[in-house]
Enzyme design. Sequence first.
Site, mmCIF file in Angstrom:
data_model
loop_
_atom_site.group_PDB
_atom_site.id
_atom_site.type_symbol
_atom_site.label_atom_id
_atom_site.label_comp_id
_atom_site.label_asym_id
_atom_site.label_seq_id
_atom_site.Cartn_x
_atom_site.Cartn_y
_atom_site.Cartn_z
ATOM 1 N N ASP A 17 -40.896 14.113 42.878
ATOM 2 C CA ASP A 17 -41.658 12.866 42.897
ATOM 3 C C ASP A 17 -43.018 13.112 42.243
ATOM 4 O O ASP A 17 -43.901 13.707 42.849
ATOM 5 C CB ASP A 17 -41.832 12.392 44.338
ATOM 6 C CG ASP A 17 -42.547 11.053 44.447
ATOM 7 O OD1 ASP A 17 -43.021 10.534 43.419
ATOM 8 O OD2 ASP A 17 -42.629 10.527 45.580
ATOM 9 N N ARG B 58 -42.065 -4.027 34.907
ATOM 10 C CA ARG B 58 -40.984 -3.339 35.605
ATOM 11 C C ARG B 58 -40.538 -2.088 34.846
ATOM 12 O O ARG B 58 -40.247 -1.059 35.461
ATOM 13 C CB ARG B 58 -39.794 -4.281 35.775
ATOM 14 C CG ARG B 58 -38.594 -3.644 36.461
ATOM 15 C CD ARG B 58 -38.961 -3.111 37.821
ATOM 16 N NE ARG B 58 -37.808 -2.560 38.520
ATOM 17 C CZ ARG B 58 -37.872 -1.893 39.662
ATOM 18 N NH1 ARG B 58 -39.044 -1.694 40.239
ATOM 19 N NH2 ARG B 58 -36.791 -1.424 40.238
ATOM 20 N N HIS C 163 -39.369 9.658 42.643
ATOM 21 C CA HIS C 163 -39.919 8.851 43.731
ATOM 22 C C HIS C 163 -38.852 8.051 44.453
ATOM 23 O O HIS C 163 -38.918 7.856 45.674
ATOM 24 C CB HIS C 163 -40.995 7.923 43.169
ATOM 25 C CG HIS C 163 -41.740 7.149 44.211
ATOM 26 N ND1 HIS C 163 -42.428 7.759 45.233
ATOM 27 C CD2 HIS C 163 -41.890 5.808 44.409
ATOM 28 C CE1 HIS C 163 -42.989 6.841 46.017
ATOM 29 N NE2 HIS C 163 -42.663 5.654 45.540
ATOM 30 N N ASP C 164 -37.847 7.578 43.729
ATOM 31 C CA ASP C 164 -36.801 6.761 44.343
ATOM 32 C C ASP C 164 -35.907 7.544 45.293
ATOM 33 O O ASP C 164 -35.028 6.968 45.932
ATOM 34 C CB ASP C 164 -35.928 6.116 43.261
ATOM 35 C CG ASP C 164 -36.422 4.730 42.882
ATOM 36 O OD1 ASP C 164 -37.275 4.187 43.597
ATOM 37 O OD2 ASP C 164 -35.947 4.189 41.865
ATOM 38 N N SER D 204 -43.217 5.208 50.403
ATOM 39 C CA SER D 204 -44.112 4.778 49.328
ATOM 40 C C SER D 204 -45.220 3.896 49.913
ATOM 41 O O SER D 204 -45.929 4.312 50.820
ATOM 42 C CB SER D 204 -43.295 4.053 48.258
ATOM 43 O OG SER D 204 -44.059 3.796 47.111
#
Length: 612
Positions: free
Chosen positions: A335, A241, A368-369, A171
């Site tokens: 992602d 968040r 994405h994680d 990232s």
Amino acid sequence: MPSFSATTVASDTPQTAQSAATSVGVAHPQLARFDMPLPLASGRALSQYELAYETYGALNRECNNAVLICHALNASHHVAGHYADDPTNIGWWDNMIGPGKPLDTDRFFVVGVNNLGSCFGSTGPQSINPATGKPYGADFPLVTVEDWVDAQARLADRLGIEQWAAVMGGSLGGMQALAWATRFPARIRHALVIAAAPNLSAENIAFNEVARQAILTDPDFHGGDFYGLDTKPRRGLRVARMIGHITYLSDEQMEAKFGRQLRDGIRFSFAPEFQIESYLRHQGEKFADYYDANTYLRITKALDYFDPASAHGGDLARALAPATCEFLVTAFTTDWRFPAARSREIVKALVHNRRRVSYAEIVAPHGHDAFLLDDAQYHAIVRSYFDRIAVDIGADIPSAARARTARARGSKSPPSLNGVARKDYATIAEWIGAGAQVLDLGCGDGSLLAYLRGARGVTGYGIEIANGGVLASLENGIDVIQSDLERGLAGFEDASFDCVILSQTLQAMRRIEVIVTEMLRVGREAIVTFPNFGYWKHRAQIVRGRMPVSKSLPYQWYDTPNIHLCTVADFDAFLAARRYVVQDRVLLAGRKRVRAFPNLLGELAIYRFKRG
């Protein structure tokens, strides 16, 4: 500081006894103080600053086995291991880094650094401003990815590291690896750019702005100077968040994990009734407990600002031209924050500059994680690439990795495929000029390119779609790009290769005319090999009423990947109809060349041709 892994989707992957047994163990945070001013991209400077960092493994005598880990948005220098006084605080990439892990600390000296502006030990908004004796707060300057890299370079000097064996990050960390490659090209041998992009899309900037507005409009923010007021913009941090976390997960993962599950049924209220609502609020609460609002504002701005091509008229290839290191670029199919197409932009720019680059596109459901999680193919790719780096720096190779790294050294003898040497390699090598730039389509395990590299000193890339082939190519030391040939060769420029090879893959292609046209657009000449369906043994099987099965056609009719089966006469007619010039044609039966009745007696056809 709480565990980063406890605040991400990575917390869904429990730490097992096995992972604990191969951990680096107790981590020891360190602090480096710098009194020389650091000029910043904003025009300001930090007169003095501190960088928090951790190290794992040992720096070798040559000081050439060091690997820098660059962290993502809300992570830190705590990359692996745990703290003695807090065993649950496990490094955010502990599954990747440690003895026997993909980044093996028995071979490499790993350094994790906390970026300037962060809230985990390095100088940031919460730090005391020496000019005022009070926390910087809103006066802490905006920093950029380039500023972080400049500070990391000074830490490398402090540690006696003239050149990194690799710089690696996911990232935002991948963006830092790109910046290292162009900003200090002589100080980095390899860059691992994972789940990253060459810049943020408008949509990504929009998400960041909404998150920042949640903080900036929180009544407890007080313009950024809230430290002395016994308050904190918790509401803004929670919302920021929650927004960010949505972008880190894929729709597939969110649906599988939560769907439309309710906690206690519908209550006709604005309380969290759906499980996903409860999950996001829980993540937001935890984040607000430990993260600093001013840090969040600055790091998201650093993300927004990163755009190396902007100084080169938007030309990413020109921006990456200073890079001399080798690259591994990795993306994940689900992602949508940094989609695979953005990674392919980086690969295309590096190929334009003829840099050594491999690209893997990992099928993973986590969004994405995924770069934080235990995907077997992803970890195998990284492990194989670090095997290559170990060879590059002459590091000691544990016995478990020797078979992989032996292949990565290259050989003048033909590698084997499924235990049988490919008989067309020597013929192809006769036609390839010394030092030629070659593109091998459907490269399989990379053995043909490995052979041509040893026999003719060629350079270039292999293209492969299958996971096993990509991994095997890396193990063979080949620069491989994972891609579906049916999508064409749009990532490659006209006449950018001396030769484009399609070896025993033609029969598996759906759009043969398109791929042959693309081969002659990208290459000055083409080489195609295929099993001859007109071979007499194949004909004999058809006469007996059966589909042919042989060494060159090794599949049964019900499981064959072959779509088109042509004869020598068919391919001759195909080339003639398009006025392509056949420069060479060889037919093989076993290891012998066939000169008479090639359409009948030739088992394997090998053609070299070009445009008329």
